[in-house]
Write an enzyme that holds these catalytic residues in place. Structure first.
Site, PDB file in Angstrom:
ATOM      1  N   GLU A 136      90.523 -32.182   5.278  1.00 32.67           N
ATOM      2  CA  GLU A 136      91.354 -31.001   5.071  1.00 32.67           C
ATOM      3  C   GLU A 136      92.157 -31.108   3.788  1.00 32.67           C
ATOM      4  O   GLU A 136      92.485 -32.208   3.339  1.00 32.67           O
ATOM      5  CB  GLU A 136      92.296 -30.785   6.254  1.00 32.67           C
ATOM      6  CG  GLU A 136      93.334 -31.864   6.417  1.00 32.67           C
ATOM      7  CD  GLU A 136      94.349 -31.516   7.481  1.00 32.67           C
ATOM      8  OE1 GLU A 136      95.128 -30.574   7.277  1.00 32.67           O
ATOM      9  OE2 GLU A 136      94.359 -32.208   8.513  1.00 32.67           O
ATOM     10  N   ARG A 154     104.192 -27.541   3.422  1.00 33.48           N
ATOM     11  CA  ARG A 154     102.762 -27.375   3.113  1.00 33.48           C
ATOM     12  C   ARG A 154     102.249 -25.990   3.473  1.00 33.48           C
ATOM     13  O   ARG A 154     101.193 -25.579   3.007  1.00 33.48           O
ATOM     14  CB  ARG A 154     101.924 -28.410   3.880  1.00 33.48           C
ATOM     15  CG  ARG A 154     102.064 -29.807   3.342  1.00 33.48           C
ATOM     16  CD  ARG A 154     101.257 -30.803   4.163  1.00 33.48           C
ATOM     17  NE  ARG A 154      99.833 -30.589   4.025  1.00 33.48           N
ATOM     18  CZ  ARG A 154      98.930 -31.012   4.905  1.00 33.48           C
ATOM     19  NH1 ARG A 154      99.307 -31.671   5.987  1.00 33.48           N
ATOM     20  NH2 ARG A 154      97.657 -30.791   4.715  1.00 33.48           N
ATOM     21  N   ARG A 211      94.790 -23.784   4.585  1.00 40.82           N
ATOM     22  CA  ARG A 211      94.003 -24.985   4.329  1.00 40.82           C
ATOM     23  C   ARG A 211      92.564 -24.613   3.990  1.00 40.82           C
ATOM     24  O   ARG A 211      92.046 -23.578   4.412  1.00 40.82           O
ATOM     25  CB  ARG A 211      93.926 -25.901   5.561  1.00 40.82           C
ATOM     26  CG  ARG A 211      95.240 -26.336   6.147  1.00 40.82           C
ATOM     27  CD  ARG A 211      95.883 -27.462   5.350  1.00 40.82           C
ATOM     28  NE  ARG A 211      97.046 -27.985   6.045  1.00 40.82           N
ATOM     29  CZ  ARG A 211      98.267 -27.451   5.985  1.00 40.82           C
ATOM     30  NH1 ARG A 211      98.488 -26.366   5.266  1.00 40.82           N
ATOM     31  NH2 ARG A 211      99.267 -27.997   6.645  1.00 40.82           N
ATOM     32  N   HIS A 234      96.820 -22.052   9.944  1.00 40.04           N
ATOM     33  CA  HIS A 234      96.898 -23.431  10.447  1.00 40.04           C
ATOM     34  C   HIS A 234      95.945 -23.669  11.607  1.00 40.04           C
ATOM     35  O   HIS A 234      96.340 -24.105  12.691  1.00 40.04           O
ATOM     36  CB  HIS A 234      98.336 -23.796  10.824  1.00 40.04           C
ATOM     37  CG  HIS A 234      98.575 -25.267  10.812  1.00 40.04           C
ATOM     38  ND1 HIS A 234      98.645 -26.004  11.965  1.00 40.04           N
ATOM     39  CD2 HIS A 234      98.738 -26.140   9.796  1.00 40.04           C
ATOM     40  CE1 HIS A 234      98.861 -27.271  11.661  1.00 40.04           C
ATOM     41  NE2 HIS A 234      98.915 -27.388  10.344  1.00 40.04           N
TER      42      HIS A 234
END
Length: 170
Positions: free
Chosen positions: A131, A142, A146, A161
């Site tokens: 990831e 963050r 992703r 997420h």
């Protein structure tokens, strides 16, 4: 044949040895990055998610039957919707480019194992998926975005997420 005699006070040149080790390290690194993993057949050298030649995209030199996925279509292998990079935030493209270049990555967690605990991606052995953070402008952490990479030619996008994924057309 005996070695030639050395002059008194001769010492090995440590910088010469360092240069040889550096050259060997570079050669081994290039070999490994180009697909020279001794445990697998030599590949095309393309990173996961990237076609290396037109043949990889069109199915072969004869223009074979393989088709390029279209955004919005469902990938029959994963059941996920395809999405093109140009439809994703610009930070996602930057992250995919970093993956292709092998980093450096902005977050310590980048390149770590993605365990697929949600079960949305195809079931694979631990360590198959990695990831990478896609920065969220204005976020103090963050964020939730992703890119998850598998092999070969598998890139996935999540903006929430890991609650949902799309497969990236690469």
């Amino acid at each position: 044949m005996p070695a030639p005699p050395r002059e008194p006070g001769w010492k090995p040149n440590p910088s010469g040895l360092l240069a040889i080790l550096l050259v060997v390290g570079v050669v081994v690194g290039v070999w490994f990055v180009s697909g020279g993993d001794p445990g697998t057949p030599t590949g095309s050298g393309s990173p996961p998610g990237f076609a290396s030649t037109a043949d990889d995209v069109d199915g072969g030199p004869d223009g074979g039957a393989a088709s390029v996925p279209q955004s919005g279509e469902v990938d029959p292998e994963t059941g996920l919707t395809w999405v093109s990079l140009d439809e994703l935030p610009p930070e996602a493209l930057a992250t995919v480019e970093l993956i292709a270049d092998g980093g450096p990555f902005p977050e310590d967690e980048d390149g770590g194992t993605f365990y697929n605990r949600e079960g949305i991606l195809p079931d694979r052995q631990d360590g198959y998926y990695t990831e990478y953070t896609v920065p969220t402008p204005g976020s103090s952490d963050r964020g939730a975005r992703r890119v998850v990479a598998g092999e070969p030619d598998e890139l996935f996008w999540t903006a929430d997420h890991y609650d949902s994924f799309e497969r990236i057309i690469s």
